[in-house]
Design an enzyme around this catalytic site. Structure first.
Site, short mmCIF file in Angstrom:
data_model
loop_
_atom_site.label_atom_id
_atom_site.label_comp_id
_atom_site.label_asym_id
_atom_site.label_seq_id
_atom_site.Cartn_x
_atom_site.Cartn_y
_atom_site.Cartn_z
N ASP A 155 0.83 -1.21 0.00
CA ASP A 155 0.00 0.00 0.00
C ASP A 155 0.86 1.26 0.00
O ASP A 155 2.00 1.26 0.45
CB ASP A 155 -0.93 0.01 1.21
CG ASP A 155 -0.18 0.01 2.53
OD1 ASP A 155 0.82 -0.73 2.64
OD2 ASP A 155 -0.57 0.74 3.46
N GLU A 156 0.30 2.33 -0.50
CA GLU A 156 0.85 3.68 -0.39
C GLU A 156 2.33 3.77 -0.77
O GLU A 156 3.14 4.33 -0.02
CB GLU A 156 0.62 4.22 1.02
CG GLU A 156 -0.85 4.34 1.37
CD GLU A 156 -1.09 4.92 2.75
OE1 GLU A 156 -2.02 5.72 2.89
OE2 GLU A 156 -0.36 4.55 3.68
N ALA A 157 2.66 3.25 -1.93
CA ALA A 157 4.05 3.33 -2.41
C ALA A 157 4.21 4.54 -3.34
O ALA A 157 4.57 4.42 -4.51
CB ALA A 157 4.43 2.03 -3.12
#
Length: 556
Positions: free
Chosen positions: A367-369
């Protein structure tokens, strides 16, 4: 539908799933014994309502059924309407069973550990020293019946029969017997009595999980065990352990010792942090297994790696010295996806995570890269999936990974509040299975109300009714119902410093999500649920679970 004043019978919905299907999903194939509709066909019509529980065989194979019991009154039925999650079928009968100082439990072969658990639970709740080693004529009977039982039970269903002189729980599998014990615990009133009646029960979904973030704030093994115990009371069967993030690294990786000596020595606010040895994780895994819960380790990559690049700066492309992250906000660091040494690191870490738990699933984050472009991100996901699969585990990733080419067995976990998400829906139509954990319903770290002293509110404020008011198969448009394997209630710990904080945010919302995962959709009614939930307060007080007295719930 209410059949009469003493009986409530809830049919399974067309989206109902047995535990066998859960196992088949993880294996990537449908069990031959399941129907084509359950395996992802057209869905078919809803299965017919199960017969009244009192008409099912109640003893071990070869024994005569109990004689008919006198029907109960409306008041008797009300006394049974205190169970969360809502059981499939409830029949009230006249009378009560009273636990006393001489009450004993008899367990059939293989059920002895659960008898010991029940005795310990009753000691904790009532103060009575109930014997777990009673003879065959003991009034409390735990019966494993692998053959000849109700086919609806699967591996997690059970039947509970309470009479004025006896209590019997029957199940085809030890997990079902354990779940039946949790129902019995909830039915024991303050005077140590249990209303007579019959409950037959089985889950809607095979995956019913909680997640605990031990990276932002570190929790002792004892605290993790306590959280497992609280979740087990509501028939949770998956324990997702978020072991790494920007603020801390808790997993011992022999090839990279500084991950724990450096990356593990921090947490939000700058506290001491901590990490788990292999023995610590084994203790957690074994304890969860004793509660019929499987541990799913998570190592979050390629973003949320602040603690990793603080420990080994060469893991980031810039090679600069990265300091410890002690803020609530993420660092937005990333592993260097163009370096082959990164994938050697990934292999070592995934091997260590797989060795930490024998369960079939391993969560690889994703997530959230934000520091990566889509090509870099998708390339990393592909390599990380291969690393997980190479350990013999099934990869699980956060929903962002839907943009990458996925292995047939990879499972996605939906956490966002955005609707729709075309990539996720497209993956689901191609056969990818989904765990549903929408942030605005299932995230236990969101504040109940504005100004609540714990939690965040990026997904909005989540009241108890909002935690209850959703359906996993309809929350994300475009996703076929057969793609959904279950639900999860994550608890992120940016603001959660202690077990007391964790319990206060989780209760009473965790039972709400648990009921969404266990009970048939036709039963979902918040007012009725709130009435049952309010009756849990006494039990929570006796076992020491801290909780928020939401004004939405009529506490008793």
């Amino acid at each position: 539908m209410i059949l009469d004043s003493s009986h409530v019978d809830y049919p399974r919905g067309v989206t109902g799933r047995s535990s066998a299907l859960r196992n088949a999903v993880f294996a990537g194939v449908c069990a031959a014994a399941l129907t084509s509709a359950a395996c992802g066909g057209s869905g078919g019509a809803a299965s017919s309502s199960p017969p009244p529980a009192s008409s099912s065989a109640s003893g071990a194979a070869g024994t005569a059924p109990d004689p008919p019991a006198a029907p109960g009154s409306a008041a008797d039925l009300a006394a049974l309407q205190r169970v969360v999650p809502q059981p499939t079928t409830i029949t009230a009968n006249a009378g009560v069973f009273a636990f006393g100082a001489t009450t004993a439990i008899h367990a059939s072969a293989g059920a002895e550990p659960i008898a010991a658990d029940l005795a310990a639970y009753l000691k904790q709740q009532t103060g009575l020293a109930v014997s777990a080693n009673g003879g065959a004529d003991a009034p409390v009977q735990l019966v494993l019946q692998p053959t000849g039982g109700d086919p609806e039970w699967g591996t997690e269903g059970y039947k509970l029969v309470v009479r004025s002189t006896s209590v019997k729980i029957t199940a085809a599998d030890a997990a079902g017997l354990f779940h039946g014990v949790q129902t019995l615990r909830q039915l024991v009133a303050g005077d140590n009595k249990v209303q007579a009646g019959v409950i037959s029960d089985h889950p809607r979904f095979g995956y019913r999980g909680v997640m605990l973030d031990v990276a932002r704030h570190f929790y002792s093994v004892a605290d993790v065990k306590s959280y497992i115990d609280a979740a087990a009371l509501y028939k949770i069967n998956e324990f997702h352990l978020h072991l790494t993030d920007d603020q801390g690294w808790r997993l011992t990786v022999p090839d990279y010792p500084k991950l724990t000596s450096v990356g593990g020595a921090s947490q939000v606010g700058g506290g001491a942090g901590g990490s788990y040895s292999a023995a610590d994780l084994k203790a957690i895994v074994d304890y969860a297994a004793s509660r019929y819960m499987t541990v799913i380790p998570e190592v979050d990559m390629p973003g949320h790696v602040g603690a990793a690049v603080h420990s080994y700066p060469e893991l980031a492309c810039d090679g600069r010295k990265h300091g410890a992250v002690t803020t609530v906000s993420p660092a937005y660091d990333s592993l260097c996806t163009k370096s082959e040494s990164t994938y050697g690191f990934v292999d070592s870490v995934m091997k260590a995570a797989a060795e930490a738990s024998p369960g079939p699933l391993l969560h690889m984050g994703g997530d959230e890269a934000q520091a990566l472009n889509l090509t870099q991100y998708n390339g990393f996901v592909k390599r990380a999936q291969d690393a997980v699969a190479g350990t013999g585990r099934t990869p699980v990733a956060w929903a962002e990974a839907a943009t990458a080419p996925l292995l047939p067995q990879t499972i996605l976990e939906y956490w966002d509040t955005a609707h729709p998400l075309p990539a996720v829906a497209q993956a689901a139509t191609r056969g990818t299975k989904l765990i549903m954990a929408p942030g605005d319903h299932a995230y236990l770290d969101q504040q109940y109300t504005p100004g609540f002293p714990l939690g965040l509110h990026w997904a909005g404020y989540t009241s108890v009714s909002k935690a209850y008011d959703w359906d996993p198969v309809t929350v994300l448009p475009g996703v076929p119902p057969t793609a959904v394997v279950g639900v999860e209630a994550p608890l992120w710990s940016e603001t959660v410093k202690s077990l007391a904080d964790a319990e206060t945010l989780a209760f009473p919302r965790l039972p709400a999500v648990a009921e969404i995962g266990w009970s048939a959709p036709v039963t979902h009614d918040f007012k009725q649920f709130a009435g049952r939930l309010g009756k849990q307060a006494g039990l929570w007080g006796r076992v020491g679970i801290r909780f928020y007295r939401s004004p939405e719930v009529p506490w008793s």
